[in-house]
Motif scaffolding. Structure first.
Motif, short mmCIF file in Angstrom:
data_model
loop_
_atom_site.label_atom_id
_atom_site.label_comp_id
_atom_site.label_asym_id
_atom_site.label_seq_id
_atom_site.Cartn_x
_atom_site.Cartn_y
_atom_site.Cartn_z
N ASN A 113 0.83 -1.21 0.00
CA ASN A 113 0.00 0.00 0.00
C ASN A 113 0.86 1.26 0.00
OD1 ASN A 113 -2.34 -1.52 0.05
ND2 ASN A 113 -2.53 -1.48 2.27
N SER A 114 1.95 1.22 0.75
CA SER A 114 2.84 2.38 0.84
C SER A 114 3.49 2.67 -0.52
CB SER A 114 3.92 2.13 1.90
OG SER A 114 4.83 3.21 1.95
N SER A 115 3.92 1.61 -1.20
CA SER A 115 4.57 1.77 -2.50
C SER A 115 3.60 2.36 -3.52
CB SER A 115 5.09 0.42 -2.99
OG SER A 115 5.64 0.52 -4.28
N GLU A 116 2.38 1.82 -3.56
CA GLU A 116 1.40 2.31 -4.53
C GLU A 116 0.92 3.71 -4.20
OE1 GLU A 116 -0.45 -1.91 -6.16
OE2 GLU A 116 -1.68 -0.64 -4.86
N PHE A 117 0.78 4.01 -2.91
CA PHE A 117 0.38 5.36 -2.51
C PHE A 117 1.42 6.39 -2.95
CE2 PHE A 117 0.61 8.90 0.48
CZ PHE A 117 -0.69 9.39 0.41
N GLY A 118 2.68 6.07 -2.75
CA GLY A 118 3.75 6.98 -3.16
C GLY A 118 3.76 7.19 -4.66
N GLU A 145 1.08 -7.08 -10.38
CA GLU A 145 0.77 -7.63 -9.07
C GLU A 145 0.56 -6.51 -8.06
OE1 GLU A 145 4.57 -9.01 -6.86
OE2 GLU A 145 5.01 -9.34 -8.98
N LYS A 146 -0.16 -6.81 -6.99
CA LYS A 146 -0.44 -5.80 -5.98
C LYS A 146 0.86 -5.29 -5.38
CE LYS A 146 -3.52 -4.68 -2.22
NZ LYS A 146 -4.60 -5.16 -1.30
N GLY A 147 0.92 -4.00 -5.22
CA GLY A 147 2.15 -3.36 -4.76
C GLY A 147 2.94 -2.76 -5.90
N LYS A 148 2.62 -3.19 -7.15
CA LYS A 148 3.32 -2.68 -8.32
C LYS A 148 2.35 -2.16 -9.38
CE LYS A 148 7.30 -5.75 -7.66
NZ LYS A 148 8.16 -6.81 -8.27
N ARG A 149 1.08 -2.01 -9.00
CA ARG A 149 0.10 -1.47 -9.95
C ARG A 149 0.41 0.00 -10.24
NH1 ARG A 149 -5.30 -3.15 -6.86
NH2 ARG A 149 -4.00 -2.25 -5.19
N THR A 150 0.12 0.43 -11.47
CA THR A 150 0.52 1.77 -11.88
C THR A 150 -0.64 2.57 -12.46
OG1 THR A 150 1.12 1.17 -14.16
CG2 THR A 150 2.82 0.89 -12.45
N VAL A 151 -0.52 3.87 -12.37
CA VAL A 151 -1.49 4.79 -12.98
C VAL A 151 -1.43 4.64 -14.51
CG1 VAL A 151 -2.09 7.22 -13.31
CG2 VAL A 151 -1.37 6.40 -11.05
N HIS A 152 -0.25 4.45 -15.05
CA HIS A 152 -0.09 4.30 -16.50
C HIS A 152 -0.95 3.16 -17.01
CE1 HIS A 152 1.78 2.78 -20.22
NE2 HIS A 152 2.19 4.03 -20.42
N ASN A 153 -0.84 1.98 -16.40
CA ASN A 153 -1.63 0.84 -16.86
C ASN A 153 -3.12 1.06 -16.63
OD1 ASN A 153 0.65 -0.51 -17.73
ND2 ASN A 153 0.85 -1.76 -15.89
N GLY A 154 -3.45 1.76 -15.55
CA GLY A 154 -4.85 2.06 -15.30
C GLY A 154 -5.44 2.96 -16.36
N LEU A 155 -4.66 3.93 -16.83
CA LEU A 155 -5.13 4.86 -17.85
C LEU A 155 -5.28 4.21 -19.22
CD1 LEU A 155 -3.16 8.10 -16.92
CD2 LEU A 155 -5.65 7.80 -16.87
N LEU A 156 -4.63 3.07 -19.42
CA LEU A 156 -4.76 2.36 -20.68
C LEU A 156 -6.08 1.60 -20.77
CD1 LEU A 156 -1.14 0.97 -21.19
CD2 LEU A 156 -2.19 2.98 -22.25
N THR A 157 -6.82 1.53 -19.66
CA THR A 157 -8.10 0.84 -19.65
C THR A 157 -9.22 1.84 -19.93
OG1 THR A 157 -8.55 1.14 -17.28
CG2 THR A 157 -7.20 -0.76 -17.92
N GLU A 158 -10.33 1.35 -20.44
CA GLU A 158 -11.48 2.22 -20.74
C GLU A 158 -12.02 2.86 -19.46
OE1 GLU A 158 -15.94 1.96 -22.77
OE2 GLU A 158 -14.54 0.28 -22.94
N ARG A 159 -12.11 2.08 -18.38
CA ARG A 159 -12.67 2.61 -17.14
C ARG A 159 -11.73 3.64 -16.50
NH1 ARG A 159 -14.71 -1.75 -13.07
NH2 ARG A 159 -15.72 0.09 -12.20
N GLY A 160 -10.44 3.38 -16.59
CA GLY A 160 -9.48 4.34 -16.04
C GLY A 160 -9.55 5.67 -16.77
N MET A 161 -9.64 5.63 -18.10
CA MET A 161 -9.74 6.88 -18.87
C MET A 161 -11.08 7.57 -18.59
SD MET A 161 -8.32 9.04 -20.83
CE MET A 161 -6.81 8.14 -21.24
N THR A 162 -12.13 6.80 -18.40
CA THR A 162 -13.43 7.39 -18.07
C THR A 162 -13.37 8.13 -16.75
OG1 THR A 162 -14.65 5.69 -19.29
CG2 THR A 162 -15.86 6.88 -17.58
N PHE A 163 -12.72 7.55 -15.76
CA PHE A 163 -12.56 8.23 -14.46
C PHE A 163 -11.83 9.56 -14.63
CE2 PHE A 163 -13.25 5.53 -10.49
CZ PHE A 163 -14.30 4.83 -11.05
#
Length: 222
Positions: free
Chosen positions: A51-56, A100-118
């Protein structure tokens, strides 16, 4: 934390107690149970480390993207917008289904339709954001802005951002265009095959900013 009186002043630790001076008073407290080595290596702290890594990461990603549009964010008059934007980055990061959890990124989230919608639905203060009628599509040399009918603006600002969310830096270009009703709105395609691109749009009418927010960039069909 407690104070104590003694003819002998103690500074340092004795057993599980720590003695020191604070504002002219002798203070004693128990040692913290926190252990830096255990935090870094113990399986007990694995979820905390993740959680700390992803929050940062989300905090840095949000700060970097905001820096590209800082002058316009100031117009919202919302001093705590950065906190909402950080929460947005966290929500977008959650759409990363490939890491994997702890290494999830905003970049990969934005590549998804739902991430871009947000990202598109995020509201900047009291400024209106944009319907799905607003988007940009790429051509070979130019970008073309598709807008709703009867565009309520006489000036448009378009900021195209190419973010690198691994090293938290970005290249961006700002285009300021006057609106001519019923005329196609074109501007230069600044990045070729850049991967992730973000487009931030601002509408002004008679010098007042009425709308701002992110819109989608649609790539040409193969």
């Amino acid at each position: 934390m407690a104070t104590y009186e003694s003819l002998i002043k103690i500074n340092g630790s004795v057993g599980d107690l720590v003695f020191y001076s604070l504002n002219g008073k002798n203070v004693v407290r128990k040692k913290s149970g926190f252990n830096k080595t255990a935090f870094k290596k113990s399986p007990t702290y694995e979820k905390v480390r993740q959680n700390s890594s992803e929050f940062g990461h989300c905090s840095k990603a949000g700060k970097m993207i905001r820096s590209c549009i800082e002058n316009y964010i100031k117009e919202t008059g919302e001093p705590l917008l950065y906190q909402r934007f950080a929460k947005l980055m966290t929500a977008i990061k959650d759409f990363d289904a490939v890491s994997e959890k702890g290494k999830r990124t905003v970049h990969n989230g934005l590549l998804t339709e739902r991430g871009m919608t947000f990202l598109k639905e995020f509201k900047f203060g009291n400024k209106k954001n944009f319907s799905s009628d607003f988007f940009v599509f790429e051509e070979k040399e130019d970008m073309v802005l598709n807008v709703a009918d009867n565009l309520p603006a006489d000036e448009i600002v378009i900021i195209t951002i190419h973010p690198d969310l691994e090293i938290y830096s970005a290249e961006y270009f700002e285009d300021q265009l006057l609106v001519k009703q019923d005329a196609e709105i074109r501007f230069r395609r600044h990045f070729q095959d850049a991967g992730l691109l973000l487009c931030f749009l601002v509408l002004r009418s008679k010098g007042e900013t009425t709308h701002m927010g992110f819109i989608e960039i649609k790539k040409p069909a193969d």
